[in-house]
Design a protein around this motif. Structure first.
Motif, PDB file in Angstrom:
ATOM      1  N   HIS A   1       0.849  -1.184   0.000  1.00 51.78           N
ATOM      2  CA  HIS A   1       0.000   0.000   0.000  1.00 51.78           C
ATOM      3  C   HIS A   1       0.889   1.240   0.000  1.00 51.78           C
ATOM      4  O   HIS A   1       1.696   1.421   0.919  1.00 51.78           O
ATOM      5  CB  HIS A   1      -0.906   0.015   1.227  1.00 51.78           C
ATOM      6  N   LEU A   2       0.759   2.086  -1.013  1.00 53.58           N
ATOM      7  CA  LEU A   2       1.520   3.331  -1.091  1.00 53.58           C
ATOM      8  C   LEU A   2       0.718   4.426  -0.395  1.00 53.58           C
ATOM      9  O   LEU A   2      -0.429   4.710  -0.778  1.00 53.58           O
ATOM     10  CB  LEU A   2       1.778   3.701  -2.553  1.00 53.58           C
ATOM     11  N   ILE A   3       1.328   5.045   0.619  1.00 54.51           N
ATOM     12  CA  ILE A   3       0.626   5.992   1.479  1.00 54.51           C
ATOM     13  C   ILE A   3       1.319   7.348   1.411  1.00 54.51           C
ATOM     14  O   ILE A   3       2.542   7.439   1.564  1.00 54.51           O
ATOM     15  CB  ILE A   3       0.604   5.473   2.929  1.00 54.51           C
ATOM     16  N   ASP A   4       0.555   8.392   1.190  1.00 49.75           N
ATOM     17  CA  ASP A   4       1.091   9.752   1.115  1.00 49.75           C
ATOM     18  C   ASP A   4       1.580  10.180   2.497  1.00 49.75           C
ATOM     19  O   ASP A   4       0.782  10.414   3.404  1.00 49.75           O
ATOM     20  CB  ASP A   4      -0.006  10.698   0.614  1.00 49.75           C
ATOM     21  N   GLY A   5       2.895  10.287   2.654  1.00 45.33           N
ATOM     22  CA  GLY A   5       3.483  10.636   3.936  1.00 45.33           C
ATOM     23  C   GLY A   5       3.703  12.115   4.147  1.00 45.33           C
ATOM     24  O   GLY A   5       4.309  12.503   5.151  1.00 45.33           O
ATOM     25  N   GLU A   6       3.207  12.944   3.232  1.00 44.65           N
ATOM     26  CA  GLU A   6       3.381  14.396   3.355  1.00 44.65           C
ATOM     27  C   GLU A   6       2.290  15.020   4.233  1.00 44.65           C
ATOM     28  O   GLU A   6       2.388  16.181   4.607  1.00 44.65           O
ATOM     29  CB  GLU A   6       3.335  15.046   1.966  1.00 44.65           C
ATOM     30  N   ARG A   7       1.255  14.272   4.548  1.00 43.29           N
ATOM     31  CA  ARG A   7       0.115  14.795   5.294  1.00 43.29           C
ATOM     32  C   ARG A   7       0.380  14.810   6.802  1.00 43.29           C
ATOM     33  O   ARG A   7       1.357  14.217   7.267  1.00 43.29           O
ATOM     34  CB  ARG A   7      -1.130  13.944   5.002  1.00 43.29           C
ATOM     35  N   PRO A   8      -0.499  15.455   7.579  1.00 43.30           N
ATOM     36  CA  PRO A   8      -0.344  15.411   9.036  1.00 43.30           C
ATOM     37  C   PRO A   8      -0.376  13.969   9.533  1.00 43.30           C
ATOM     38  O   PRO A   8      -1.090  13.125   8.973  1.00 43.30           O
ATOM     39  CB  PRO A   8      -1.572  16.194   9.539  1.00 43.30           C
ATOM     40  N   PRO A   9       0.406  13.663  10.571  1.00 44.44           N
ATOM     41  CA  PRO A   9       0.500  12.281  11.066  1.00 44.44           C
ATOM     42  C   PRO A   9      -0.849  11.650  11.389  1.00 44.44           C
ATOM     43  O   PRO A   9      -1.055  10.454  11.166  1.00 44.44           O
ATOM     44  CB  PRO A   9       1.362  12.421  12.328  1.00 44.44           C
ATOM     45  N   GLU A  10      -1.794  12.463  11.904  1.00 44.55           N
ATOM     46  CA  GLU A  10      -3.095  11.921  12.278  1.00 44.55           C
ATOM     47  C   GLU A  10      -3.857  11.437  11.042  1.00 44.55           C
ATOM     48  O   GLU A  10      -4.541  10.406  11.087  1.00 44.55           O
ATOM     49  CB  GLU A  10      -3.920  12.980  13.012  1.00 44.55           C
ATOM     50  N   LYS A  11      -3.735  12.154   9.939  1.00 42.21           N
ATOM     51  CA  LYS A  11      -4.399  11.755   8.691  1.00 42.21           C
ATOM     52  C   LYS A  11      -3.789  10.459   8.153  1.00 42.21           C
ATOM     53  O   LYS A  11      -4.492   9.587   7.644  1.00 42.21           O
ATOM     54  CB  LYS A  11      -4.266  12.869   7.653  1.00 42.21           C
ATOM     55  N   ILE A  12      -2.470  10.368   8.249  1.00 43.16           N
ATOM     56  CA  ILE A  12      -1.782   9.163   7.779  1.00 43.16           C
ATOM     57  C   ILE A  12      -2.234   7.962   8.592  1.00 43.16           C
ATOM     58  O   ILE A  12      -2.536   6.892   8.043  1.00 43.16           O
ATOM     59  CB  ILE A  12      -0.253   9.342   7.877  1.00 43.16           C
ATOM     60  N   LEU A  13      -2.301   8.121   9.913  1.00 42.27           N
ATOM     61  CA  LEU A  13      -2.702   7.012  10.772  1.00 42.27           C
ATOM     62  C   LEU A  13      -4.113   6.553  10.455  1.00 42.27           C
ATOM     63  O   LEU A  13      -4.391   5.343  10.469  1.00 42.27           O
ATOM     64  CB  LEU A  13      -2.600   7.407  12.242  1.00 42.27           C
ATOM     65  N   GLU A  14      -5.001   7.477  10.143  1.00 43.72           N
ATOM     66  CA  GLU A  14      -6.366   7.080   9.806  1.00 43.72           C
ATOM     67  C   GLU A  14      -6.391   6.204   8.557  1.00 43.72           C
ATOM     68  O   GLU A  14      -7.157   5.239   8.477  1.00 43.72           O
ATOM     69  CB  GLU A  14      -7.240   8.327   9.602  1.00 43.72           C
ATOM     70  N   GLU A  15      -5.569   6.545   7.579  1.00 40.51           N
ATOM     71  CA  GLU A  15      -5.509   5.701   6.383  1.00 40.51           C
ATOM     72  C   GLU A  15      -4.950   4.320   6.724  1.00 40.51           C
ATOM     73  O   GLU A  15      -5.451   3.299   6.240  1.00 40.51           O
ATOM     74  CB  GLU A  15      -4.656   6.350   5.301  1.00 40.51           C
ATOM     75  N   VAL A  16      -3.909   4.294   7.562  1.00 40.73           N
ATOM     76  CA  VAL A  16      -3.317   3.017   7.967  1.00 40.73           C
ATOM     77  C   VAL A  16      -4.352   2.159   8.694  1.00 40.73           C
ATOM     78  O   VAL A  16      -4.471   0.949   8.439  1.00 40.73           O
ATOM     79  CB  VAL A  16      -2.084   3.250   8.856  1.00 40.73           C
ATOM     80  N   LYS A  17      -5.109   2.762   9.585  1.00 48.12           N
ATOM     81  CA  LYS A  17      -6.150   2.024  10.294  1.00 48.12           C
ATOM     82  C   LYS A  17      -7.122   1.381   9.320  1.00 48.12           C
ATOM     83  O   LYS A  17      -7.540   0.221   9.499  1.00 48.12           O
ATOM     84  CB  LYS A  17      -6.907   2.953  11.247  1.00 48.12           C
ATOM     85  N   GLY A  18      -7.487   2.128   8.290  1.00 46.59           N
ATOM     86  CA  GLY A  18      -8.419   1.607   7.306  1.00 46.59           C
ATOM     87  C   GLY A  18      -7.876   0.398   6.553  1.00 46.59           C
ATOM     88  O   GLY A  18      -8.647  -0.444   6.073  1.00 46.59           O
ATOM     89  N   ILE A  19      -6.538   0.321   6.463  1.00 42.18           N
ATOM     90  CA  ILE A  19      -5.908  -0.794   5.758  1.00 42.18           C
ATOM     91  C   ILE A  19      -5.796  -2.028   6.655  1.00 42.18           C
ATOM     92  O   ILE A  19      -6.139  -3.140   6.248  1.00 42.18           O
ATOM     93  CB  ILE A  19      -4.506  -0.391   5.253  1.00 42.18           C
ATOM     94  N   ILE A  20      -5.335  -1.827   7.892  1.00 39.48           N
ATOM     95  CA  ILE A  20      -5.021  -3.000   8.714  1.00 39.48           C
ATOM     96  C   ILE A  20      -6.125  -3.397   9.687  1.00 39.48           C
ATOM     97  O   ILE A  20      -6.151  -4.552  10.141  1.00 39.48           O
ATOM     98  CB  ILE A  20      -3.680  -2.829   9.469  1.00 39.48           C
ATOM     99  N   TRP A  21      -7.033  -2.460  10.015  1.00 43.05           N
ATOM    100  CA  TRP A  21      -8.059  -2.823  10.982  1.00 43.05           C
ATOM    101  C   TRP A  21      -8.941  -3.980  10.538  1.00 43.05           C
ATOM    102  O   TRP A  21      -9.218  -4.890  11.350  1.00 43.05           O
ATOM    103  CB  TRP A  21      -8.926  -1.630  11.358  1.00 43.05           C
TER     104      TRP A  21
END
Length: 232
Positions: free
Chosen positions: A201-221
């Motif tokens: 999964h390619l994730i945009d790391g330029e965003r605020p950390p909280e936004k990134i974590l929300e995307e990660v949660k959506g992938i692994i939860w």
């Protein structure tokens, strides 16, 4: 986009879950890993609370891993620069040791393993995109039955300018893999890897950390919930 290729390694057959955070140096993966681990360790209602274990590759505490760091820091024979594809064999052997000593025993008993780098990092050894498939084959040969592929590989992507700025902000002396020309090549390779291989999964790391974590949660939860949890 065409369907992705099969897993480079063996799809995780164990009771536990395996996740890897990846990307070029300075992409913020270490900070994101801390956030992911903290989130996974939060108490949950229903189901079973899994133990969350962290690993890192290469490992300074392992024989081959220590040799890798010495070479990158200019204390070896500069093998990483003279022969990058062959240098990747060192990483593969360090990874095999890590899998045998750490990853497998936790997956077998149903724990969650979060790896700070795993085999997607082989892209560092490819001067051209066409060489990535050869490096995958080399890893398959070195790791053999130990080449367990994660349930998700999270590749955090930032611009090379952002990566260099973050590394300098930390006061880091840049090693042989942290030069801008290397990072530009590695970023290109990671993007190709993410687009090519399953569970990446390619994730945009330029965003605020909280936004990134929300995307990660959506992938692994969904994977975590299915394995361990009935009600969160």
């Amino acid at each position: 986009m065409a369907d992705k290729r099969p897993f480079p390694g063996i799809p995780n057959p164990f009771n536990g879950l395996f996740f890897a955070v990846e990307g070029m140096d300075g992409n913020g993966k270490s900070e994101q890993k801390k956030r992911i681990v903290a989130w996974l360790r939060q108490p949950k209602t229903g189901g079973r609370q899994p133990v969350v274990v962290e690993t890192k590759e290469p490992g300074k505490e392992r024989r081959v891993g220590a040799a890798i760091y010495r070479d990158l820091e200019g204390k070896g024979d500069n093998f990483h620069s003279d022969n990058p594809p062959a240098f990747q064999r060192w990483y593969a052997f360090d990874s095999k040791e890590n899998v045998r000593e750490n990853v497998l025993r936790h997956l077998e008993i149903g724990n969650i393993v979060i790896a700070d780098r795993y085999r997607a990092s082989l892209v560092y050894g490819a001067q051209r995109i066409e060489e990535i498939a050869d490096l995958v084959l080399m890893n398959q040969m070195v790791l053999g039955a130990d080449f367990i592929w994660p349930n998700a590989v999270l590749i955090f992507d930032v611009s090379t300018e952002t990566a260099i700025e973050r590394l300098k902000r930390k006061g880091r002396i840049l090693d042989g893999h942290e030069q801008i020309t290397v990072l530009e090549r590695v970023r290109r390779n990671y993007i190709h890897f993410a687009e090519t291989y399953a569970n990446c999964h390619l994730i945009d790391g330029e965003r605020p950390p909280e936004k990134i974590l929300e995307e990660v949660k959506g992938i692994i939860w969904p994977v975590v919930e299915k394995k361990y949890i009935t009600v969160y």
